[in-house]
Design an enzyme around this catalytic site. Sequence first.
Site, PDB file in Angstrom:
ATOM      1  N   ASP A 103      -2.793   3.881   6.273  1.00 56.92           N
ATOM      2  CA  ASP A 103      -3.092   4.643   5.052  1.00 56.92           C
ATOM      3  C   ASP A 103      -4.101   3.883   4.198  1.00 56.92           C
ATOM      4  OD1 ASP A 103      -2.935   6.788   3.284  1.00 56.92           O
ATOM      5  OD2 ASP A 103      -1.239   5.944   2.197  1.00 56.92           O
ATOM      6  N   ASP A 119       0.551  -1.090  -0.089  1.00 51.96           N
ATOM      7  CA  ASP A 119       1.235   0.058   0.527  1.00 51.96           C
ATOM      8  C   ASP A 119       1.289  -0.060   2.047  1.00 51.96           C
ATOM      9  OD1 ASP A 119       2.603   2.358   0.969  1.00 51.96           O
ATOM     10  OD2 ASP A 119       1.018   3.711   0.344  1.00 51.96           O
TER      11      ASP A 119
END
Length: 166
Positions: A103, A119
């Site tokens: 991501d 993240d």
Amino acid sequence: WEYLAGDPRIGYLPKDMRKLIFAWTRREFKNLQRAIKYAVRVPEPIIFRNNVLVMEFIGDELPAPRLKDVEKNLEKRDFEELYSYLIGVIERLWKRGDMVHGDLSEYNVLLWDGPVVIDWSQATVRRNRMSLELLKRDLRNVTNYFARKGVDVEDYEVKFRELVER
């Protein structure tokens, strides 16, 4: 569930949602440790328990800004350096770490004395059946973003083939 199901490090997936979330937290902790091992600047993981992950705070009194939030203050050479760094992260993780972030984008890069990638919850290993899809997504996201900022970028599909054919 889909991200965890394909990760061979997880093994049995609990049906209980609470236990599934605990597995997700443990996975992100281990992903951060693995990224550090391969020289990617990330918030240092400190400890996890159940669904709580404690990690290094990036910033001073306020959290460090995301790349997306400060892009208007950057110059072309800054974007060129960041592009080169992030492509290097993708390559290093894939070739040496057998891993992919999954991501990577301007929303998951903090700028604090250089870039910090955040993240890591969806990051996975190459053996995951989703890893090629996630690698291509990271390359596409990074390439498209920096191309919009005027950086001379390599075609992400060419880079993808280069990485997977080695």
